[in-house]
Write an enzyme that holds these catalytic residues in place. Sequence first.
Site, PDB file in Angstrom:
ATOM      1  N   LYS A 191       0.754  -1.182   0.156  1.00  0.00           N
ATOM      2  CA  LYS A 191       0.026  -0.048   0.047  1.00  0.00           C
ATOM      3  C   LYS A 191       0.848   1.257  -0.004  1.00  0.00           C
ATOM      4  O   LYS A 191       0.530   2.154  -0.699  1.00  0.00           O
ATOM      5  CB  LYS A 191      -0.675  -0.075   1.157  1.00  0.00           C
ATOM      6  CG  LYS A 191      -1.812   1.310   1.347  1.00  0.00           C
ATOM      7  CD  LYS A 191      -2.700   1.376   0.167  1.00  0.00           C
ATOM      8  CE  LYS A 191      -3.759   2.478   0.325  1.00  0.00           C
ATOM      9  NZ  LYS A 191      -4.774   2.708  -0.882  1.00  0.00           N
ATOM     10  N   GLU A 192       1.783   1.231   0.864  1.00  0.00           N
ATOM     11  CA  GLU A 192       2.715   2.397   1.005  1.00  0.00           C
ATOM     12  C   GLU A 192       3.588   2.753  -0.241  1.00  0.00           C
ATOM     13  O   GLU A 192       3.585   4.141  -0.775  1.00  0.00           O
ATOM     14  CB  GLU A 192       3.705   2.265   2.094  1.00  0.00           C
ATOM     15  CG  GLU A 192       2.991   2.513   3.531  1.00  0.00           C
ATOM     16  CD  GLU A 192       2.541   3.742   3.834  1.00  0.00           C
ATOM     17  OE1 GLU A 192       2.648   4.655   3.102  1.00  0.00           O
ATOM     18  OE2 GLU A 192       1.784   3.825   5.041  1.00  0.00           O
ATOM     19  N   SER A 193       4.147   1.825  -0.853  1.00  0.00           N
ATOM     20  CA  SER A 193       5.192   2.057  -1.838  1.00  0.00           C
ATOM     21  C   SER A 193       5.127   1.256  -3.109  1.00  0.00           C
ATOM     22  O   SER A 193       6.006   1.433  -4.187  1.00  0.00           O
ATOM     23  CB  SER A 193       6.512   2.090  -1.358  1.00  0.00           C
ATOM     24  OG  SER A 193       7.030   0.856  -1.053  1.00  0.00           O
TER      25      SER A 193
END
Length: 679
Positions: free
Chosen positions: A516-518
């Site tokens: 999700k983040e990167s």
Amino acid sequence: MLVWTGPTTYTSRESMPFIILRRLLPILLLLLPPALLADTLNETARQRQQFLELYEALGRRETVGDARLEALRDYPLHPYLEYRQLRNRLWELDTARVEAFLEENADLPLAYWLRRDWLEILGKQGRWEPFRRHYRSGEGAALDCYALRARRAKGGVDEDWIERALVLWTVGRSQPDACDPVFALLYERDLISPERRWQRIQAAMRHRQHGLARYLARGLPADQQPWVKHWLRVRQAPQRSLRRPGFDVAHPRGQQIIGDAIESLARRDRPGARHWLEQYAERLHPAQRAGLQREIALRAAYSREEQALDWLYQLPEAVVDRTVLLWRAKMNRAARDWAGLLQAIDQLPAVLANQSEWLYWKGHALVLTGEAETGRLLLGDLARERSYYGFLAADALRLPYSFNDRSPAAEPAELAELASRPGFRRAAELRALGLLRDARREWQAAVIPLEREQQALAAQLAAYWNWHDRAIFTANRAGLHDALALRFPTPFPAQVRQHAGANALDPALAYALMRKESAFSPDAVSPVGARGLMQVMPSTARAVARRIRQPLSGSSALLDAEINMRLGSAYLREVLDRFNGNPILAAAAYNAGPHRVEDWLARNPDQPAALWIENISYAETRDYVKSLLAFAVVFDWRLTGEPRRISERMTQGGADPEGAPFRLAHELTPPPAAVIPTL
């Protein structure tokens, strides 16, 4: 040419074509004569070293002879050297040299940047003939203004020219210096009417460009200038100005300023804004009054205030649009008024009502209002989806999850042919040299023109290269939404096991967070400065590093995958501990900060987990939590083949069950197995 960079680990759930490809290509390379293979690898290493030396020298604006560049003519990244050489000399180069480069490299992303830089210089130099040949509209106000100056130099000024100039002038921000001669002509010909000047002042106030509004006021007739002073004073103290306006509220501009004061107040004090709207109601135009009423009601809804639902239903029909209808549904859900929610969902436009979110909550409401069979049929259909709401629906009916994995199978020869194309070769070389931003631009330029079948191959090629963020985005572009090996890869297995184990983390949750983040991009940097695989903020990294005694040389160290995972995993453990091990609250805290989560808990106590998530005030955090929960299920399935239920994760809460933040995932009691719809 595909170059083997060493053995690559893969999980037991990796698709068979990938496994075959990983094994086959190294063997094919080893079939080359040893001397030829060694020569090829040595030549590549030599070219890369030469390229980097020249690239960095040109970046320092050093003079590099043409002969040194010519020695790398056959190297895929030669155009990048030529680009830097030309960029350093754009002010003095003749037109033919630049145009030859742009024509020869028209499909390269750097051609776009060189053309933009060159157009800026041509505009400053007043070289209008080449400017007109290479200008394209919509690439920024500066170039648009130069284009008008080029038109004026060739053919003078006509009505179309004036209209375009007025559009550029009437914006709520200062324009580039390139526009000054264009605007000077508008002033000389007295083409800026007081009404148009007021339009720009309005735009400046909307963008909170108060200095620009103050400057523009000087050009208004003397009797109109005080209105801007009144408006600026209202912005500083809206409530005080509402008590004592000091201007004619009946005047159209006075009404506008009063409306702005009420709207400004509504950002922080909805009851106060309602009070003043009632006080001024008779002096405002009905349409303006209704618009302000809508603004106050929606802002109350955004903050999940109790009175918001009543205010939304009190709005005049003229201002009831899809946003109002959507928030009526959300506030009925927040109030757990299931009958009201069903009515609100029925009033939504079909494009909204048929989204997974509202199908789930409609089924939920039907079950709880006595229409259990209809509700369960709706939930049964939704349970066929691989999504947050699909998993919730499956849990409500005690059904197995539907993962619908359909990973594509490419032939090695197809991937080798694609990898040999110039754009993909340049992308691979740039990535190998660590020039990742340019590598992504080349990849994007190579992928966009392809047909979907070729884009699907490109996604698989990126996965073979372990370029996971490109594999994910390219798979999405190609419509491969069910290719789970591409969209949910499991890279860095040893590091994930190590740091998850050291911090007692669920590996599936750690993978979900990185996805999700990167999207597994170690060099990712967000607009607010979060860095790396787990998007750790530098301030957070420093604090965590001190607590775990981890040396941290600076923010750039967070782009190292190992350091980022160590600090990100430790911080995830900290927020889990702070919220008694609950992944919902930990995910929300990781995204929005622990203090905001504590505030949301205080405002929404004793709610089932699924409902609490829907009442998170920040849309970004709300979607973030849902994504992490759903992604964790998918990664659990990819890692183990037997995923934990999403409801089990929602109610997780440490060793003491009484201390769990959420007693229930949702309010639906699973029916007897005999009446569960079958998939």
